[in-house]
Design a protein around this motif. Structure first.
Motif, mmCIF file in Angstrom:
data_model
loop_
_atom_site.group_PDB
_atom_site.id
_atom_site.type_symbol
_atom_site.label_atom_id
_atom_site.label_comp_id
_atom_site.label_asym_id
_atom_site.label_seq_id
_atom_site.Cartn_x
_atom_site.Cartn_y
_atom_site.Cartn_z
ATOM 1 N N ARG A 1 74.407 18.814 33.364
ATOM 2 C CA ARG A 1 73.577 17.822 32.485
ATOM 3 C C ARG A 1 72.248 18.098 32.391
ATOM 4 N N VAL B 1 70.643 13.272 26.534
ATOM 5 C CA VAL B 1 71.120 13.408 27.284
ATOM 6 C C VAL B 1 71.830 12.459 28.065
ATOM 7 N N ASP C 1 69.780 20.084 33.635
ATOM 8 C CA ASP C 1 69.048 21.000 33.649
ATOM 9 C C ASP C 1 68.004 21.367 34.274
ATOM 10 N N TRP D 1 77.889 19.107 37.785
ATOM 11 C CA TRP D 1 77.811 18.631 36.548
ATOM 12 C C TRP D 1 77.153 18.485 36.313
ATOM 13 N N LEU D 2 76.460 17.614 36.832
ATOM 14 C CA LEU D 2 75.106 16.830 36.575
ATOM 15 C C LEU D 2 73.995 18.269 36.455
ATOM 16 N N ALA E 1 83.196 14.586 36.847
ATOM 17 C CA ALA E 1 81.153 13.977 36.620
ATOM 18 C C ALA E 1 80.438 13.210 38.169
ATOM 19 N N SER F 1 80.149 9.247 30.415
ATOM 20 C CA SER F 1 81.317 10.276 31.528
ATOM 21 C C SER F 1 81.020 9.068 32.558
ATOM 22 N N ASP G 1 75.408 10.801 26.945
ATOM 23 C CA ASP G 1 75.727 11.727 27.882
ATOM 24 C C ASP G 1 77.066 11.182 29.046
ATOM 25 N N LEU G 2 75.865 11.305 29.854
ATOM 26 C CA LEU G 2 75.827 10.529 31.467
ATOM 27 C C LEU G 2 76.546 9.514 31.255
#
Length: 500
Positions: free
Chosen positions: A329, A354, A331, A325-326, A320, A361, A357-358
């Motif tokens: 997530r 979003v 975009d 990866w970022l 993460a 993680s 979701d972060l």
């Protein structure tokens, strides 16, 4: 050879043939008025004008509609003025009350001056033509935006492969040959770019290098068109991207070229390493290296949000914390991971799911208010306050996503103290004499200073409202014609209403 130096443009238009081909309009083309390529001319708008000389009020690319109500006697001069103003075509409406048939002098003048002439039947109102052009422009804009988005994703992925792969991808997307030129050498080329570059192209490159700002230059060459543009972030330096093909670049092509120019500059600066590319791009947009205008083209948006994140609870795991990866997530390619760990990113848009979701993680994030891309750096102070608020709440915060998000930037106690101090003179008068000044002020501000709606809601005469507002100005010592005074009082009323 002819050349023009022009700003980057994404203006949407549709070819004249799309308007003529709309069967519902039943437009009749006068064939002898069509010079070669006339149906491919761009239409940027349909405009009704009965002026004898509308040319001074036009910007070019219009479909002018007229019923000939004030058709001047000097028809040739009228048509020549439209042509010289850049009008794409003239639509003449037939009506029993003005002209039942097409005036022959007008037809001859359009033939002589090469101005496409369309006959609009009496059953087709001009409003229908306006609406059809508007719909066509909207649909064209949506198609262009989808194309730009897909191209941006393709070019961003290709950036990881270095200058060669990125140049090839740009050439494929634009269906053109492309050359990236340094101080004197071709650094990368694709799709049979001419070697060496023709003298006319080298002269155009010298013109661009001698200029300033972010701009491009176009030249006609051997039946085709060549565009020269600086790459970013070296907008006035020696690195140029040269694009050539058989037809001119339209608005979408220009936007895609801007993305390619931005990425070519960033890849050349940071190498092919994706993490370095994201960090360089983010630094560029935040004003740490070069103008924000360059990197905003990577997002395809004039408005951006600054996003900041910090470790939450156990913190993000190794996966993460990776920039890719970022980027996936959020975009956006504009992500930089910092020690802490923490990160900063610039995105076109951000949603609460979003950020949730972060958080799941191991990242706790906050997103600032939408700002013009060129002012992204100025938003850093706001997002720092929002991130501190997010840490206190233990959840993500997005500026403007809730009615009280503005208040999240301020200490509640300080806000209420300001409200009480500001409004105390009005509250005291209301208590002592029941003047209803606070209620009147709140209602008046809610109605944007409208006397009639305020009076209707309060059930009083508008002169009573005027008298009370004048009292408010005298008691508080403010001028309510000042928008900042209105703003401060509105928030004071809000904070007072919130209570402890």
């Amino acid at each position: 050879m002819t050349s023009t130096t022009d700003p980057l443009s994404t203006e949407v238009n549709v070819p004249l043939r799309d308007v003529v081909g709309n069967r519902e309009l039943a437009l009749e083309v006068v064939p002898e008025t069509l010079p070669p390529g006339a149906l491919d001319r761009p239409v940027r708008w349909a405009h009704v004008s009965e002026l004898q000389d509308p040319a001074p009020y036009l910007v070019g690319g219009e479909l002018i509609l007229t019923a000939g109500v004030n058709l001047p006697e000097r028809i040739d001069r009228y048509v020549r003025g439209l042509r010289d103003a850049g009008v794409t075509a003239l639509g003449f409406g037939l009506t029993p009350t003005v002209h039942e048939t097409l005036p022959e002098p007008l037809r001859r003048a359009c033939v002589r001056r090469g101005l496409p002439l369309l006959v609009v039947p009496s059953r087709t109102p001009f409003l229908a033509v306006n609406r059809a052009v508007s719909v066509a422009l909207t649909e064209a804009g949506q198609r262009e935006q989808r194309r730009i988005t897909a191209a941006r994703e393709t070019l961003t992925r290709a950036a990881g492969g270095g200058l060669g792969e990125l140049t090839s991808s740009l050439a494929a997307v634009l269906r053109s040959w492309v050359a990236l030129v340094g101080a004197g050498d071709v650094l990368a080329s694709a799709h049979d770019a001419p070697t060496p570059l023709p003298l006319q192209v080298r002269e155009l490159m010298a013109t661009v290098r001698a200029g300033s700002g972010i701009r491009s230059a176009t030249t006609e060459l051997d039946g085709g068109f060549v565009v020269v543009q600086p790459v970013y972030p070296q907008a006035t330096a020696s690195h140029l991207v040269v694009v050539g093909r058989s037809r001119r670049l339209d608005g979408a092509d220009r936007a895609i070229l801007a993305v390619g120019a931005a990425l070519l500059g960033l890849v050349g600066r940071a190498g092919s390493d994706a993490a370095e590319l994201g960090a360089a791009a983010t630094g560029l947009l935040l004003g740490r290296t070069s103008p924000g205008d360059a990197a905003r083209s990577l997002l395809g948006s004039e408005v951006v949000r600054l996003v900041a994140g910090t470790a939450h609870r156990r913190g993000p795991d190794e996966v993460a914390q990776r920039p890719d990866w970022l980027r996936a997530r959020l975009d956006t390619p504009l992500v930089s991971v910092l020690p802490g760990p923490s990160f900063v990113a610039v995105a076109g848009s951000v949603s609460r799911p979003v950020l949730e979701d972060l958080r799941a993680s191991g990242w706790l994030a906050a997103a600032g208010s939408p700002v013009p891309a060129a002012r992204a750096a100025a938003a850093s102070a706001e997002v720092e306050l929002l991130l501190a608020r997010a840490s206190a709440l233990g959840r993500p915060v997005i500026a403007g996503s809730e009615p009280l998000d503005f208040d999240a930037l301020l200490d509640p106690g300080v806000s209420r103290g300001f409200a009480e101090k500001t409004l105390e003179p009005l509250v005291a008068l209301d208590r002592a004499q029941d003047r209803q000044l606070v209620r009147t002020l709140r209602t008046w501000l809610a109605h944007h200073g409208g006397w009639e709606p305020t009076a209707a809601e309060l059930g009083v005469h508008r002169n009573s409202v005027r008298h009370r507002i004048a009292q408010v100005e005298r008691v508080l010592g403010v001028d309510l014609a000042d928008p900042e005074a209105r703003m401060r009082l509105w928030f004071a009323l809000r904070w007072m209403a919130q209570g402890p």
